[in-house]
Scaffold this motif. Sequence first.
Motif, PDB file in Angstrom:
ATOM      1  N   LEU A 135       1.121  -1.067  -0.015  1.00 47.90           N
ATOM      2  CA  LEU A 135       0.482  -0.168   0.141  1.00 47.90           C
ATOM      3  C   LEU A 135       1.132   1.240   0.375  1.00 47.90           C
ATOM      4  O   LEU A 135       0.750   2.262  -0.865  1.00 47.90           O
ATOM      5  N   LEU A 136       1.716   1.446   1.021  1.00 47.83           N
ATOM      6  CA  LEU A 136       2.719   2.265   0.685  1.00 47.83           C
ATOM      7  C   LEU A 136       3.673   2.693  -0.295  1.00 47.83           C
ATOM      8  O   LEU A 136       3.575   3.756  -0.750  1.00 47.83           O
ATOM      9  N   ARG A 137       4.128   1.726  -0.555  1.00 53.09           N
ATOM     10  CA  ARG A 137       4.814   1.531  -2.102  1.00 53.09           C
ATOM     11  C   ARG A 137       3.758   1.634  -3.255  1.00 53.09           C
ATOM     12  O   ARG A 137       3.935   2.535  -4.014  1.00 53.09           O
ATOM     13  N   VAL A 138       2.623   1.618  -3.103  1.00 51.93           N
ATOM     14  CA  VAL A 138       2.059   2.230  -4.866  1.00 51.93           C
ATOM     15  C   VAL A 138       1.866   2.990  -4.297  1.00 51.93           C
ATOM     16  O   VAL A 138       1.837   4.667  -5.294  1.00 51.93           O
ATOM     17  N   MET A 139       1.601   3.903  -3.162  1.00 54.29           N
ATOM     18  CA  MET A 139       1.427   5.670  -2.962  1.00 54.29           C
ATOM     19  C   MET A 139       3.038   6.459  -3.562  1.00 54.29           C
ATOM     20  O   MET A 139       2.676   7.169  -3.757  1.00 54.29           O
ATOM     21  N   ALA A 140       4.000   5.617  -3.372  1.00 54.91           N
ATOM     22  CA  ALA A 140       4.946   5.773  -2.906  1.00 54.91           C
ATOM     23  C   ALA A 140       5.004   6.063  -4.989  1.00 54.91           C
ATOM     24  O   ALA A 140       6.027   6.653  -5.374  1.00 54.91           O
ATOM     25  N   ASP A 141       5.003   5.001  -5.662  1.00 54.46           N
ATOM     26  CA  ASP A 141       4.756   4.548  -6.823  1.00 54.46           C
ATOM     27  C   ASP A 141       4.087   6.321  -7.582  1.00 54.46           C
ATOM     28  O   ASP A 141       5.254   6.444  -8.857  1.00 54.46           O
ATOM     29  N   MET A 142       3.156   6.594  -7.618  1.00 56.11           N
ATOM     30  CA  MET A 142       2.615   7.822  -7.708  1.00 56.11           C
ATOM     31  C   MET A 142       3.235   8.773  -7.898  1.00 56.11           C
ATOM     32  O   MET A 142       3.276   9.439  -9.108  1.00 56.11           O
ATOM     33  N   ARG A 143       4.493   8.491  -6.458  1.00 56.71           N
ATOM     34  CA  ARG A 143       5.297  10.146  -6.919  1.00 56.71           C
ATOM     35  C   ARG A 143       5.980  10.238  -7.996  1.00 56.71           C
ATOM     36  O   ARG A 143       6.485  10.800  -8.024  1.00 56.71           O
ATOM     37  N   ARG A 144       6.456   8.766  -7.591  1.00 55.29           N
ATOM     38  CA  ARG A 144       7.979   8.539  -8.355  1.00 55.29           C
ATOM     39  C   ARG A 144       7.264   8.987  -9.752  1.00 55.29           C
ATOM     40  O   ARG A 144       8.492   9.800 -10.440  1.00 55.29           O
ATOM     41  N   HIS A 145       6.353   7.989 -10.178  1.00 56.28           N
ATOM     42  CA  HIS A 145       5.866   8.981 -11.244  1.00 56.28           C
ATOM     43  C   HIS A 145       5.577  10.202 -11.756  1.00 56.28           C
ATOM     44  O   HIS A 145       6.331  10.870 -13.306  1.00 56.28           O
ATOM     45  N   VAL A 146       5.765  10.795 -10.778  1.00 52.46           N
ATOM     46  CA  VAL A 146       4.884  12.383 -11.175  1.00 52.46           C
ATOM     47  C   VAL A 146       6.717  13.340 -11.009  1.00 52.46           C
ATOM     48  O   VAL A 146       6.855  13.606 -11.749  1.00 52.46           O
ATOM     49  N   LEU A 147       7.111  12.972 -10.258  1.00 50.63           N
ATOM     50  CA  LEU A 147       8.239  13.330 -10.168  1.00 50.63           C
ATOM     51  C   LEU A 147       9.236  13.161 -11.251  1.00 50.63           C
ATOM     52  O   LEU A 147      10.536  13.432 -11.891  1.00 50.63           O
ATOM     53  N   GLY A 148       9.233  11.371 -11.396  1.00 52.53           N
ATOM     54  CA  GLY A 148      10.321  11.899 -12.884  1.00 52.53           C
ATOM     55  C   GLY A 148       9.918  11.010 -14.145  1.00 52.53           C
ATOM     56  O   GLY A 148      10.316  11.185 -14.920  1.00 52.53           O
ATOM     57  N   SER A 149       8.545  11.413 -14.442  1.00 50.31           N
ATOM     58  CA  SER A 149       8.186  11.534 -15.801  1.00 50.31           C
ATOM     59  C   SER A 149       8.352  11.629 -17.017  1.00 50.31           C
ATOM     60  O   SER A 149       8.979  11.312 -17.936  1.00 50.31           O
ATOM     61  N   PHE A 150       8.700  12.936 -16.380  1.00 53.04           N
ATOM     62  CA  PHE A 150       9.427  13.378 -18.035  1.00 53.04           C
ATOM     63  C   PHE A 150      11.002  14.004 -18.016  1.00 53.04           C
ATOM     64  O   PHE A 150      11.397  13.675 -19.235  1.00 53.04           O
ATOM     65  N   ARG A 151      11.902  13.715 -16.771  1.00 55.04           N
ATOM     66  CA  ARG A 151      12.776  13.846 -16.947  1.00 55.04           C
ATOM     67  C   ARG A 151      13.937  13.218 -17.118  1.00 55.04           C
ATOM     68  O   ARG A 151      14.748  12.546 -18.107  1.00 55.04           O
ATOM     69  N   SER A 152      13.012  11.735 -16.673  1.00 53.01           N
ATOM     70  CA  SER A 152      13.672  10.673 -16.822  1.00 53.01           C
ATOM     71  C   SER A 152      13.579   9.281 -17.770  1.00 53.01           C
ATOM     72  O   SER A 152      13.823   8.626 -18.275  1.00 53.01           O
ATOM     73  N   GLY A 153      12.045   9.827 -18.479  1.00 56.30           N
ATOM     74  CA  GLY A 153      11.464   9.678 -19.506  1.00 56.30           C
ATOM     75  C   GLY A 153      12.249   9.184 -20.858  1.00 56.30           C
ATOM     76  O   GLY A 153      12.900  10.755 -21.189  1.00 56.30           O
ATOM     77  N   ILE A 154      12.081   8.057 -22.039  1.00 53.85           N
ATOM     78  CA  ILE A 154      13.260   8.931 -22.816  1.00 53.85           C
ATOM     79  C   ILE A 154      12.516   8.375 -23.991  1.00 53.85           C
ATOM     80  O   ILE A 154      10.889   7.306 -24.120  1.00 53.85           O
ATOM     81  N   PRO A 155      11.479   8.948 -24.777  1.00 49.73           N
ATOM     82  CA  PRO A 155      11.110   9.212 -26.200  1.00 49.73           C
ATOM     83  C   PRO A 155      11.052   7.952 -26.481  1.00 49.73           C
ATOM     84  O   PRO A 155      11.503   7.270 -27.527  1.00 49.73           O
ATOM     85  N   GLY A 156       9.513   7.537 -26.169  1.00 51.68           N
ATOM     86  CA  GLY A 156       9.411   6.005 -27.085  1.00 51.68           C
ATOM     87  C   GLY A 156       9.218   5.037 -26.298  1.00 51.68           C
ATOM     88  O   GLY A 156       9.535   3.497 -26.554  1.00 51.68           O
ATOM     89  N   GLY A 157       9.912   5.461 -24.787  1.00 49.50           N
ATOM     90  CA  GLY A 157      11.001   4.169 -24.383  1.00 49.50           C
ATOM     91  C   GLY A 157       9.921   3.410 -23.801  1.00 49.50           C
ATOM     92  O   GLY A 157      10.454   2.589 -22.899  1.00 49.50           O
ATOM     93  N   GLY A 158       9.165   3.701 -23.779  1.00 46.49           N
ATOM     94  CA  GLY A 158       8.023   3.235 -21.963  1.00 46.49           C
ATOM     95  C   GLY A 158       7.732   4.002 -21.154  1.00 46.49           C
ATOM     96  O   GLY A 158       8.298   4.638 -21.049  1.00 46.49           O
ATOM     97  N   ILE A 159       6.890   2.635 -20.281  1.00 39.10           N
ATOM     98  CA  ILE A 159       6.873   3.928 -18.783  1.00 39.10           C
ATOM     99  C   ILE A 159       6.831   2.358 -17.788  1.00 39.10           C
ATOM    100  O   ILE A 159       6.030   0.881 -18.091  1.00 39.10           O
TER     101      ILE A 159
END
Length: 452
Positions: free
Chosen positions: A74-98
């Motif tokens: 449960l806590l990890r899932v909440m942290a997962d959402m945070r991780r997506h919000v904070l890292g999605s733009f800077r860490s994601g590679i164009p065309g690299g999936g999620i």
Amino acid sequence: MTAETRGTKPSVLLSFRAENARSFKDGIELSMLATAMAEKQYVHDVPWREGGSPIDVLPVAGVFGANASGKSNLLRVMADMRRHVLGSFRSGIPGGGIARWPFRLDEQSAALPTRYEIDIVLGGVRHEYGMELDDDRVVQEWAYQYPKGRARLLFDRQGDDVRLGTAERSRSRTVLDLLRPNALLLSTAAAAGHPVLLPLHRWFQRNLRFAEADSRSARQVLTAKMLDDETQREAVLRMLRAADLGIADVRKYTLDPAMQERLRRVLPILMGTEEEAAEDDNPILKSLDELTGVNLVHRGAGTDIELDAEEESLGTLVWFGLVGPVIDSLRKGAVLLADELDASLHPDLVEHLVRMFQNPEKNPKRAQLVFNSHDTTLLGGAVDDRLLGRDQVWFTQKLNDGRTQLYPLTRFDPRKQEAVGKRYLDGWYGAKPIIAPGEFDSIADLVISENS
């Protein structure tokens, strides 16, 4: 203490929902809203819209259940959402999936999107934000705010189609030019400095913290760093002394370069500044020119004795790693997610920690604590010694197909005088392991036969 004297622009968690995330195949919801069963002395009133009455919010939620039932998830899932919000733009590679963590114990769920939703009060205004993600792209994403009680659209994204709210439309169009299929619009908007969406992004960055065993070293560094500030140093020392660990003082020393480099990577994540980890203006890294470790000074018979970390008990090290995040959360009004809060700590110590968050006088910024535990003493007996209100207790239970169920104690409509701890141990609420004593006996027989 009234809402006005405690500040007029609080930021708190109201509820969190998720579906097809880790061991949660079905939809779940953790609510921090007080119910009719709430212990009134624990309820914090929070303004959430202009001119309206405040809502009653709970400062603590405790999750109980068997081993491997999904409490930590449960806590990890909440942290997962945070991780997506904070890292999605800077860490994601164009065309690299999620990178994501769906329920993997059946093929159908593994191919379906993962969904996260959160309701918060941000600066005295209710906000709603959510997303659906598959392995390749953002399927849906939306954000609303309720400044006067009615929903105001910030944005609504359905695949490649994005509907924008009326605020800062020209800046929003600039964000759309930067948007990638595998990047969240909220993350992209924050990178572009969108004035309306940036505060929502910063809530995830600064107001949602995850404390787990793997982050203990970084949390100890955070506690040590607080010793450099006179006011915070006093707070740290008081919490250490209050725990009756025999600690008289703390002395710092310089860590070896390898450990410093490791902690430089981990500490920004704990502090919510990982987006700036590679930038020269990262406030955390700038303040940590020389990362330090600590030795605790203990009261001896005739003189104080300084001990290395290897000589300390695990409970002492666990407590030292919690002190920094707890003080920081109380100071900033953040949400602290504490995995296995009772691990290696005496129940009385955990009780006093929970009471700090429960007490509106001691917690004026309305910080919140969401924790999991096996310690049934936290559930209390009858009403006179109840540490958690009936609507602050949640259970996780693993089903035969590996799914985790999350449900509140209030589902059972417990009486005010109900001895919750005892009834939990007696199996009234489920969420207990089904132990097979015969298997343990057979294992013992095998061991005996091997040695005979």
